[in-house]
Scaffold this motif. Structure first.
Motif, PDB file in Angstrom:
ATOM      1  N   ALA A 143       0.827  -1.208   0.000  1.00  0.00           N
ATOM      2  CA  ALA A 143       0.000   0.000   0.000  1.00  0.00           C
ATOM      3  C   ALA A 143       0.863   1.261   0.000  1.00  0.00           C
ATOM      4  O   ALA A 143       0.530   2.264  -0.638  1.00  0.00           O
ATOM      5  CB  ALA A 143      -0.936  -0.007   1.204  1.00  0.00           C
ATOM      6  N   LEU A 144       2.002   1.210   0.707  1.00  0.00           N
ATOM      7  CA  LEU A 144       2.931   2.340   0.677  1.00  0.00           C
ATOM      8  C   LEU A 144       3.487   2.521  -0.727  1.00  0.00           C
ATOM      9  O   LEU A 144       3.639   3.651  -1.208  1.00  0.00           O
ATOM     10  CB  LEU A 144       4.065   2.110   1.679  1.00  0.00           C
ATOM     11  CG  LEU A 144       5.169   3.175   1.691  1.00  0.00           C
ATOM     12  CD1 LEU A 144       4.596   4.542   2.061  1.00  0.00           C
ATOM     13  CD2 LEU A 144       6.290   2.789   2.651  1.00  0.00           C
ATOM     14  N   GLY A 145       3.778   1.420  -1.409  1.00  0.00           N
ATOM     15  CA  GLY A 145       4.261   1.497  -2.788  1.00  0.00           C
ATOM     16  C   GLY A 145       3.239   2.136  -3.711  1.00  0.00           C
ATOM     17  O   GLY A 145       3.583   2.967  -4.565  1.00  0.00           O
ATOM     18  N   VAL A 146       1.963   1.770  -3.545  1.00  0.00           N
ATOM     19  CA  VAL A 146       0.896   2.381  -4.351  1.00  0.00           C
ATOM     20  C   VAL A 146       0.834   3.878  -4.078  1.00  0.00           C
ATOM     21  O   VAL A 146       0.684   4.703  -4.992  1.00  0.00           O
ATOM     22  CB  VAL A 146      -0.465   1.720  -4.047  1.00  0.00           C
ATOM     23  CG1 VAL A 146      -1.591   2.461  -4.773  1.00  0.00           C
ATOM     24  CG2 VAL A 146      -0.454   0.243  -4.448  1.00  0.00           C
ATOM     25  N   THR A 147       0.969   4.244  -2.805  1.00  0.00           N
ATOM     26  CA  THR A 147       0.900   5.656  -2.421  1.00  0.00           C
ATOM     27  C   THR A 147       2.077   6.441  -2.991  1.00  0.00           C
ATOM     28  O   THR A 147       1.913   7.571  -3.471  1.00  0.00           O
ATOM     29  CB  THR A 147       0.855   5.776  -0.884  1.00  0.00           C
ATOM     30  OG1 THR A 147      -0.290   5.062  -0.391  1.00  0.00           O
ATOM     31  CG2 THR A 147       0.770   7.223  -0.442  1.00  0.00           C
ATOM     32  N   LEU A 148       3.276   5.866  -2.958  1.00  0.00           N
ATOM     33  CA  LEU A 148       4.438   6.526  -3.553  1.00  0.00           C
ATOM     34  C   LEU A 148       4.251   6.716  -5.057  1.00  0.00           C
ATOM     35  O   LEU A 148       4.556   7.777  -5.609  1.00  0.00           O
ATOM     36  CB  LEU A 148       5.701   5.700  -3.289  1.00  0.00           C
ATOM     37  CG  LEU A 148       6.290   5.763  -1.877  1.00  0.00           C
ATOM     38  CD1 LEU A 148       7.345   4.684  -1.687  1.00  0.00           C
ATOM     39  CD2 LEU A 148       6.899   7.146  -1.605  1.00  0.00           C
ATOM     40  N   TYR A 149       3.743   5.675  -5.723  1.00  0.00           N
ATOM     41  CA  TYR A 149       3.470   5.759  -7.157  1.00  0.00           C
ATOM     42  C   TYR A 149       2.509   6.911  -7.448  1.00  0.00           C
ATOM     43  O   TYR A 149       2.733   7.726  -8.353  1.00  0.00           O
ATOM     44  CB  TYR A 149       2.880   4.433  -7.652  1.00  0.00           C
ATOM     45  CG  TYR A 149       2.687   4.337  -9.147  1.00  0.00           C
ATOM     46  CD1 TYR A 149       1.675   5.029  -9.799  1.00  0.00           C
ATOM     47  CD2 TYR A 149       3.509   3.526  -9.915  1.00  0.00           C
ATOM     48  CE1 TYR A 149       1.497   4.939 -11.166  1.00  0.00           C
ATOM     49  CE2 TYR A 149       3.335   3.435 -11.298  1.00  0.00           C
ATOM     50  CZ  TYR A 149       2.331   4.143 -11.914  1.00  0.00           C
ATOM     51  OH  TYR A 149       2.155   4.033 -13.276  1.00  0.00           O
ATOM     52  N   GLU A 150       1.436   6.993  -6.661  1.00  0.00           N
ATOM     53  CA  GLU A 150       0.420   8.029  -6.873  1.00  0.00           C
ATOM     54  C   GLU A 150       0.995   9.420  -6.653  1.00  0.00           C
ATOM     55  O   GLU A 150       0.647  10.377  -7.370  1.00  0.00           O
ATOM     56  CB  GLU A 150      -0.761   7.793  -5.943  1.00  0.00           C
ATOM     57  CG  GLU A 150      -1.932   8.712  -6.159  1.00  0.00           C
ATOM     58  CD  GLU A 150      -3.140   8.360  -5.320  1.00  0.00           C
ATOM     59  OE1 GLU A 150      -4.134   9.107  -5.390  1.00  0.00           O
ATOM     60  OE2 GLU A 150      -3.094   7.333  -4.597  1.00  0.00           O
ATOM     61  N   MET A 151       1.885   9.558  -5.666  1.00  0.00           N
ATOM     62  CA  MET A 151       2.452  10.870  -5.385  1.00  0.00           C
ATOM     63  C   MET A 151       3.288  11.390  -6.554  1.00  0.00           C
ATOM     64  O   MET A 151       3.183  12.559  -6.930  1.00  0.00           O
ATOM     65  CB  MET A 151       3.312  10.817  -4.119  1.00  0.00           C
ATOM     66  CG  MET A 151       2.522  10.848  -2.824  1.00  0.00           C
ATOM     67  SD  MET A 151       3.559  11.183  -1.372  1.00  0.00           S
ATOM     68  CE  MET A 151       4.281   9.571  -1.074  1.00  0.00           C
ATOM     69  N   VAL A 152       4.137  10.529  -7.131  1.00  0.00           N
ATOM     70  CA  VAL A 152       5.055  11.021  -8.165  1.00  0.00           C
ATOM     71  C   VAL A 152       4.464  10.992  -9.566  1.00  0.00           C
ATOM     72  O   VAL A 152       4.857  11.784 -10.433  1.00  0.00           O
ATOM     73  CB  VAL A 152       6.388  10.218  -8.142  1.00  0.00           C
ATOM     74  CG1 VAL A 152       7.140  10.489  -6.857  1.00  0.00           C
ATOM     75  CG2 VAL A 152       6.158   8.732  -8.328  1.00  0.00           C
TER      76      VAL A 152
END
Length: 631
Positions: free
Chosen positions: A216-225
């Motif tokens: 879920a953190l990976g998805v969130t990082l993807y969404e941020m950048v």
């Protein structure tokens, strides 16, 4: 922690309900599948807190109800076990029959989801810093034996100093907890759930693990950048298939975060990096960018490399430079810039000067001859102007459905146009007397026009700056029509009559000064006071507020109320409030008010707005344009 309450209620709680004889509910902050969150006053410590109460999903069986209570209790137990600067703190847990109340620190701030709605995507260093803070909070969660199970931008908040922290453990599990949900249920937000959690069956339960939270953190990082989620679809089923089967969509803007994001989004949880490895990568990225965390150097000749991003549906003014455009560069260009030591790639966090985290510092606008042309305008870096207004003051500002109208609303539109915003770029947000300064400090709104009385004490305590006044009001009283009141003394002589006003308004000390402290009733807003006034069973016989507000309410409820004549005294000037740190915005608002009140060309725009909204309800003659004493 407390284990007893006194309300005996499981639903129907409203403003001024007191929980456990201590926590007075003030205003509702939010509502979700797990409960309703209230801003509340801890009367024992005289501090504001957030109180979350269980929300029952309609009619349920006793067994189902017990499961909901158990889940709420579990959330409180989970968070209370963790003490970390990047995890929301729990102050108290109260259980009262079938109701559980969780008392938490009040976070008057925006979420990462709010930030992404505004900026669409973030710079690599900004995303890395947020990711690192969330990861550290998540590590503390896991070390306490807790799994969050709902890591996503909506559950990541920012403190006023910019620090990110995790909240909302509504579906958390921890070692030793009783499993409430059935093994084949899918709980959480599908776009952020790991593929193993979307493949659960009775035969193969695939329990959540720390690796699931890191996904879920990976998805969130993807969404941020990247400005979009990696796995999405028109239906939940399409999302499920994408998460389970689709490869990670190629990234254009992730740069040095690309490898980490791809690793966190591996379908096999055993193949994902652990928290220690992920933290090393994020630390390395933030260290690499730390040398660039300096004042902006001269910009290189020629345009900064730029490529349109994946964001669609933008309706801002053509050619306007959007905040996120400064950082939207292809990964290849970013890596080249890093290797070459390109000094133009700078970034900063909010350091108290009003600049948003992730915005590139600017030294000012330069004209065609290279001469300084002044600082950038607020509209140069913002596509939307959010204005806080009230919704319960006829004549000044009322909300009907999704539409706001009134004197202050049109004043806000007039200011916005002069600042460079079209009507479709103005968003009105409902505020009240208790939360309007917090909304400014946390960037939920940019301006507030909400009968906000100007005072030096307020500027100092609430950290706001006033531009104005744009209106001057006198004190007033709205009373029941069937009561024999003709002036203030009639009310003072009726000791059984209660006088209501909004909590934290200027009328709280005034009522005491007039010898009516024992008659005073404080509610969260004038709307609640008027409801009490109109209730035949209520002892509230008067509402103390400004004469312009009294005039509007007396006009709306002419069959049941009446306005007493002005009570005299000094006029209260209403100001357009801004965050005290945003001095440039304050200057622009002052310039806008000067144009709105200008009479050199005939009737001012101010006068036109007054005639339309306030002249029909006010007893006094049309006043002249107020002098702008705070500009």
């Amino acid at each position: 922690m407390h284990n007893q309450g006194t309300t005996g209620q499981s639903s129907g709680n409203g403003p001024d309900t007191v929980i456990a004889g201590r926590y007075r509910l003030l205003s509702q902050l939010g509502r979700g599948g797990m409960g309703v969150v209230w801003e509340a006053l801890d009367t024992s410590l005289d501090r504001k807190v957030a109180v979350k109460g269980l929300l029952y999903p309609g009619a349920v069986t006793p067994v189902a109800q017990a499961q909901w209570v158990n889940r709420a209790r579990r959330e409180a137990q989970a968070i209370a076990r963790i003490g970390h600067q990047n995890v929301v703190a729990v102050h108290d847990v109260i259980e009262d029959g079938n109701q559980v109340w969780i008392v938490m620190e009040l976070l008057n701030s925006r979420s990462l989801a709010d930030l992404l709605r505004e900026q669409r995507q973030l710079s690599v260093p900004h995303a890395a810093r947020i990711g690192l803070q969330v990861l550290r909070g998540l590590t503390a969660v896991h070390e306490a034996g807790v799994l969050h199970r709902d890591v996503k931008p909506h559950n990541i908040l920012f403190r006023p100093d910019g620090r990110a922290l995790l909240m909302d453990f509504g579906i958390a599990t921890f070692e030793g907890a009783v499993q409430v949900t059935r093994s084949h249920e899918i709980i959480g937000t599908p776009q952020y759930l790991a593929p193993e959690l979307l493949s659960r069956t009775v035969e193969h339960p695939h329990p959540a693990t720390a690796a699931s939270d890191l996904w879920a953190l990976g998805v969130t990082l993807y969404e941020m950048v990247e400005g979009r989620r990696p796995f999405d679809g028109a239906t939940s089923f399409e999302v499920l298939i994408a998460v389970r089967e689709s490869p990670v969509p190629p990234m254009k803007y992730a740069g040095p975060l690309t490898a980490l994001i791809e690793a966190l989004l591996r379908k096999d949880p055993a193949a994902r990096p652990d928290a220690t490895e992920a933290e090393r990568t994020l630390q390395a990225v933030t260290r690499d960018f730390a040398v660039l965390d300096t004042p902006a150097p001269p910009k290189p000749a020629g345009p900064v490399p730029h490529e349109p991003g994946p964001v669609t549906g933008h309706t801002g003014t053509p050619g306007r430079r959007r905040p996120w455009d400064r950082w939207k560069v292809p990964a290849a260009v970013l890596c080249t810039a890093l290797l070459a030591g390109a000094a133009w790639f700078v970034w900063g966090q909010d350091g108290g000067d009003g600049m948003r985290a992730g915005d590139a510092p600017e030294t000012g606008v330069v004209d065609d001859q290279g001469k300084a042309a002044g600082p950038p305008k607020f509209s140069d870096t913002h596509d939307v102007l959010r204005i806080g207004v009230k919704g319960d003051q006829p004549g000044l500002s009322v909300k009907s459905g999704e539409t706001f109208k009134g004197f202050e609303v049109d004043m806000g539109r007039a200011v916005a146009r002069i600042l460079g915003f079209g009507d479709d770029q103005v968003e009105f947000v409902r505020v009240n007397s208790s939360n309007r300064s917090a909304y400014l400090r946390t960037d939920r709104v940019d301006l507030v026009l909400a009968s906000y009385s100007i005072s030096e004490e307020r500027e100092k305590l609430e950290k706001v700056s006033f531009a104005g006044p744009y209106f001057e009001a006198l004190k007033g009283l709205l009373v029941r029509k069937n009561r024999p009141y003709n002036d203030l003394s009639d009310l003072q002589n009726d000791s059984g009559a209660k006088v209501c006003t909004a909590r934290e308004s200027v009328y709280v000390p005034w009522i005491k000064k007039e010898g009516m402290a024992g008659q005073q009733v404080l509610l969260s807003g004038y709307e609640d006071c008027v409801k009490a006034l109109l209730n035949p069973q209520s002892p509230v016989y008067a509402v103390a507020t400004d004469d312009v507000i009294v005039a509007g309410l007396a006009d709306k409820y002419a069959d049941k109320t009446k306005a007493l004549d002005s009570l005299g005294g000094d006029a209260e000037g209403y100001g357009v409030a801004t965050d005290a740190r945003k001095t440039d915005l304050h200057r622009e608002v002052c310039e806008a008010l000067e144009k709105i009140t200008d009479t050199s060309g005939g009737a001012s725009r101010w006068s036109e707005i007054y005639v339309e909204h306030l002249k029909p309800i006010m007893r006094q003659p049309t006043p002249g344009e107020p002098a702008l004493t705070t500009c």
